[in-house]
Write a protein that holds these residues in place. Structure first.
Motif, PDB file in Angstrom:
ATOM      1  N   VAL A 156       0.837  -1.196   0.000  1.00  0.00           N
ATOM      2  CA  VAL A 156       0.000   0.000   0.000  1.00  0.00           C
ATOM      3  C   VAL A 156       0.872   1.245   0.000  1.00  0.00           C
ATOM      4  N   PHE A 157       0.526   2.161  -0.862  1.00  0.00           N
ATOM      5  CA  PHE A 157       1.201   3.454  -0.992  1.00  0.00           C
ATOM      6  C   PHE A 157       0.251   4.475  -0.376  1.00  0.00           C
ATOM      7  N   ILE A 158       0.605   5.020   0.775  1.00  0.00           N
ATOM      8  CA  ILE A 158      -0.298   5.905   1.510  1.00  0.00           C
ATOM      9  C   ILE A 158       0.069   7.359   1.250  1.00  0.00           C
ATOM     10  N   GLN A 159      -0.863   8.083   0.649  1.00  0.00           N
ATOM     11  CA  GLN A 159      -0.644   9.495   0.346  1.00  0.00           C
ATOM     12  C   GLN A 159      -0.736  10.336   1.628  1.00  0.00           C
ATOM     13  N   PRO A 160      -0.116  11.510   1.651  1.00  0.00           N
ATOM     14  CA  PRO A 160      -0.168  12.371   2.837  1.00  0.00           C
ATOM     15  C   PRO A 160      -1.609  12.668   3.262  1.00  0.00           C
ATOM     16  N   GLY A 161      -1.882  12.478   4.548  1.00  0.00           N
ATOM     17  CA  GLY A 161      -3.205  12.743   5.094  1.00  0.00           C
ATOM     18  C   GLY A 161      -4.103  11.521   5.140  1.00  0.00           C
ATOM     19  N   ALA A 162      -3.700  10.431   4.489  1.00  0.00           N
ATOM     20  CA  ALA A 162      -4.532   9.229   4.469  1.00  0.00           C
ATOM     21  C   ALA A 162      -4.116   8.227   5.538  1.00  0.00           C
ATOM     22  N   GLU A 163      -3.081   8.547   6.293  1.00  0.00           N
ATOM     23  CA  GLU A 163      -2.554   7.602   7.269  1.00  0.00           C
ATOM     24  C   GLU A 163      -3.249   7.750   8.621  1.00  0.00           C
ATOM     25  N   SER A 164      -3.146   6.705   9.415  1.00  0.00           N
ATOM     26  CA  SER A 164      -3.548   6.738  10.823  1.00  0.00           C
ATOM     27  C   SER A 164      -2.731   5.669  11.526  1.00  0.00           C
ATOM     28  N   GLN A 165      -2.574   5.809  12.823  1.00  0.00           N
ATOM     29  CA  GLN A 165      -1.805   4.808  13.557  1.00  0.00           C
ATOM     30  C   GLN A 165      -2.505   3.454  13.507  1.00  0.00           C
ATOM     31  N   GLU A 166      -3.823   3.466  13.563  1.00  0.00           N
ATOM     32  CA  GLU A 166      -4.592   2.221  13.473  1.00  0.00           C
ATOM     33  C   GLU A 166      -4.320   1.510  12.161  1.00  0.00           C
ATOM     34  N   LEU A 167      -4.294   2.268  11.081  1.00  0.00           N
ATOM     35  CA  LEU A 167      -4.027   1.702   9.762  1.00  0.00           C
ATOM     36  C   LEU A 167      -2.614   1.134   9.678  1.00  0.00           C
ATOM     37  N   LEU A 168      -1.640   1.903  10.161  1.00  0.00           N
ATOM     38  CA  LEU A 168      -0.250   1.455  10.117  1.00  0.00           C
ATOM     39  C   LEU A 168      -0.045   0.203  10.960  1.00  0.00           C
ATOM     40  N   ASP A 169      -0.674   0.152  12.132  1.00  0.00           N
ATOM     41  CA  ASP A 169      -0.559  -1.020  12.994  1.00  0.00           C
ATOM     42  C   ASP A 169      -1.170  -2.242  12.321  1.00  0.00           C
ATOM     43  N   PHE A 170      -2.310  -2.045  11.681  1.00  0.00           N
ATOM     44  CA  PHE A 170      -2.962  -3.170  10.996  1.00  0.00           C
ATOM     45  C   PHE A 170      -2.072  -3.710   9.883  1.00  0.00           C
ATOM     46  N   CYS A 171      -1.495  -2.832   9.096  1.00  0.00           N
ATOM     47  CA  CYS A 171      -0.617  -3.268   8.008  1.00  0.00           C
ATOM     48  C   CYS A 171       0.590  -4.026   8.547  1.00  0.00           C
ATOM     49  N   ALA A 172       1.117  -3.549   9.660  1.00  0.00           N
ATOM     50  CA  ALA A 172       2.299  -4.197  10.246  1.00  0.00           C
ATOM     51  C   ALA A 172       1.987  -5.634  10.663  1.00  0.00           C
ATOM     52  N   VAL A 173       0.862  -5.845  11.332  1.00  0.00           N
ATOM     53  CA  VAL A 173       0.530  -7.191  11.815  1.00  0.00           C
ATOM     54  C   VAL A 173       0.020  -8.078  10.681  1.00  0.00           C
ATOM     55  N   SER A 174      -0.428  -7.468   9.582  1.00  0.00           N
ATOM     56  CA  SER A 174      -0.967  -8.240   8.453  1.00  0.00           C
ATOM     57  C   SER A 174       0.081  -8.527   7.382  1.00  0.00           C
ATOM     58  N   GLY A 175       1.301  -8.060   7.588  1.00  0.00           N
ATOM     59  CA  GLY A 175       2.363  -8.309   6.622  1.00  0.00           C
ATOM     60  C   GLY A 175       2.217  -7.507   5.350  1.00  0.00           C
ATOM     61  N   ILE A 176       1.585  -6.329   5.445  1.00  0.00           N
ATOM     62  CA  ILE A 176       1.398  -5.464   4.284  1.00  0.00           C
ATOM     63  C   ILE A 176       2.499  -4.409   4.263  1.00  0.00           C
ATOM     64  N   VAL A 217       4.252  -1.018   3.573  1.00  0.00           N
ATOM     65  CA  VAL A 217       3.720   0.345   3.551  1.00  0.00           C
ATOM     66  C   VAL A 217       4.785   1.322   3.073  1.00  0.00           C
ATOM     67  N   HIS A 218       4.378   2.209   2.180  1.00  0.00           N
ATOM     68  CA  HIS A 218       5.210   3.366   1.860  1.00  0.00           C
ATOM     69  C   HIS A 218       4.337   4.602   1.993  1.00  0.00           C
ATOM     70  N   GLN A 219       4.794   5.558   2.785  1.00  0.00           N
ATOM     71  CA  GLN A 219       4.084   6.823   2.926  1.00  0.00           C
ATOM     72  C   GLN A 219       4.782   7.865   2.068  1.00  0.00           C
ATOM     73  N   GLY A 220       4.096   8.344   1.064  1.00  0.00           N
ATOM     74  CA  GLY A 220       4.700   9.293   0.159  1.00  0.00           C
ATOM     75  C   GLY A 220       3.671   9.837  -0.806  1.00  0.00           C
ATOM     76  N   CYS A 221       4.126  10.427  -1.891  1.00  0.00           N
ATOM     77  CA  CYS A 221       3.245  11.051  -2.863  1.00  0.00           C
ATOM     78  C   CYS A 221       3.628  10.622  -4.275  1.00  0.00           C
ATOM     79  N   VAL A 222       2.702   9.942  -4.938  1.00  0.00           N
ATOM     80  CA  VAL A 222       2.935   9.483  -6.301  1.00  0.00           C
ATOM     81  C   VAL A 222       3.251  10.647  -7.228  1.00  0.00           C
ATOM     82  N   LEU A 223       2.602  11.775  -7.016  1.00  0.00           N
ATOM     83  CA  LEU A 223       2.785  12.923  -7.899  1.00  0.00           C
ATOM     84  C   LEU A 223       4.204  13.464  -7.824  1.00  0.00           C
ATOM     85  N   ARG A 224       4.886  13.257  -6.729  1.00  0.00           N
ATOM     86  CA  ARG A 224       6.258  13.719  -6.567  1.00  0.00           C
ATOM     87  C   ARG A 224       7.286  12.659  -6.903  1.00  0.00           C
ATOM     88  N   GLU A 225       6.932  11.427  -6.629  1.00  0.00           N
ATOM     89  CA  GLU A 225       7.927  10.348  -6.681  1.00  0.00           C
ATOM     90  C   GLU A 225       7.964   9.586  -8.000  1.00  0.00           C
TER      91      GLU A 225
END
Length: 204
Positions: free
Chosen positions: A173-193, A195-203
């Motif tokens: 999952v590529f998480i754009q600025p403002g779409a993140e939450s600690q709950e989401l990040l924790d879920f991804c960590a335990v689910s083996g997903i 994560v990259h937090q960044g911006c497709v338009l820049r990167e």
């Protein structure tokens, strides 16, 4: 606190008096480490380390505390590199699902879709609130295998979609600025997903 470049920076919060001052009372000074990649994307790794200085301003902590800081600093640098590498790997993949207000050309989600399509990606548009029938309302409705999800939607809805994505074995999952939450990040960590937090338009 420094930004830019593949490095970590640190910031001291507070100051302390000289050792011979009557006001020299040991108290914790927090060092906050934050990570940024080349595109100034904030990574959710912000760790406080409390020290108890009592001496001249600018004096470094003792050897034991210095080793703790060095260990934390080194760990953050290696994590930064891994996270930056994960984002680059995602951008090489072909099939993307963008979850957000993808049909509204005034919104960033639409621009992300266009950017990915210009780069030759296959893009599936997902908006759980859509009533036009012009895009998918759930990641589960996408008829093809999805390599990467781009989240550009409120974190609560994004979290619900990522729970469905985990059932489909989508693990990036590529998480754009403002779409993140600690709950989401924790879920991804335990689910083996991954994560990259960044911006497709820049990167991209």
């Amino acid at each position: 606190e420094r930004r830019g470049g593949d490095h970590a920076g640190f910031q001291t919060i507070g100051a302390w008096p000289a050792a011979d001052s009557p006001n020299c009372i040991p108290r914790p000074i927090n060092l906050y480490f934050s990570l940024y990649d080349n595109h100034r994307s904030f990574f959710a790794l912000r760790s406080p380390l409390s020290i108890f200085p009592c001496g001249r301003q600018g004096i470094l902590p003792g050897p034991a505390q210095g080793m703790q800081i060095l260990f934390l600093f080194t760990t953050l640098l290696s994590t930064s590199s891994a996270m930056s590498s994960a984002g680059k790997q995602m951008l090489q993949l072909k099939r993307w699902a963008v979850i957000g207000d993808v049909l509204n050309q005034a919104k960033p989600a639409s621009a992300v879709v266009a950017k990915l399509e210009q780069a030759g990606k296959t893009v599936y548009k997902v908006n759980p609130r859509d009533s036009t029938g012009s895009c998918y309302r759930s990641i589960q409705d996408v008829p093809d295998t999805v390599d990467v999800i781009d989240l550009i939607i409120n974190s609560r809805t994004g979290f619900e979609q990522m729970k469905l994505a985990a059932e489909l074995n989508i693990n990036k999952v590529f998480i754009q600025p403002g779409a993140e939450s600690q709950e989401l990040l924790d879920f991804c960590a335990v689910s083996g997903i991954a994560v990259h937090q960044g911006c497709v338009l820049r990167e991209l």
